[in-house]
Design a protein around this motif. Sequence first.
Motif: not given
Length: 277
Positions: A140, A174, A178, A170
């Motif tokens: 990530p 994320s 993460s 978005s």
Amino acid sequence: NNVETLANIAQVVHRGPEWFRSFGTEKSPGTKVFALGGKIANTGLVEVPMGTTLREVIYDIGGGCPNGKKFKAVQTGGPSGGCLTEAFLDTPIEYETLMAAGSMMGSGGMIVMDEDNCMVDIARFFLEFTVDESCGKCTPCRIGTKRMLTILEKITSGKGTLEDLDELESLANSVKDSSLCGLGQTAPNPVLATLKNFRDEYVAHVVDKKCPAKQCKALLTYEIDKEKCTGCTLCARKCPVHCIEGTVKNPHVINQELCIKCGNCYSVCRFGAVEKN
């Protein structure tokens, strides 16, 4: 290994915990050192009791934005901090309150921005740092931050779309949710904060293809006001690509197809005839 913490320990041992807790607030006792910089009259290291408001630091200590410029935002916590608007200036400086506002205490950085700062470019600038600092262990952070940076570069170069804004938001969430460590978890903060507080600037970049702060080079246009131009030829002589046409004592014109947007004409004009749009 935090120098500020080690410095506090000596004073707590010498004077006692109650002395230390006499400063600050119940949840955030003591003082905090900030590196105050950016568009501020008085820069430097400042130490204030916890609970001091952002307004007090920026205006009472920092002297506000110089040259009569309007305050736009302040970023706290270093490269991973969020950018807070004027609405947050009365926020007391505490760990919890800064987090709730969308920023953080972090490393104690406090960067002030004025009306001439482009918030999209600011987000890009800080994300460049976290991309370089990523260790690459988790996907990530390693891939996500680079992808966010690519989108921001696309937007500031005038090639962004509204869909890019949705993807950017978005992706930022994320990466935040993460990533394995604090760097990846906080890296999206400048992006998320500017998307929330300055979304109109993002929209201007992708819809109007304009940078409201007139900072993103690819989105700038230099034009000469014929009413103000005296035909002194200085701008034409300073143009590195010779894209300014005109004769002595007559208004000049910039050939937009040849212009590289270096800004030399804008800088040297003594009559305010060159406009940056």
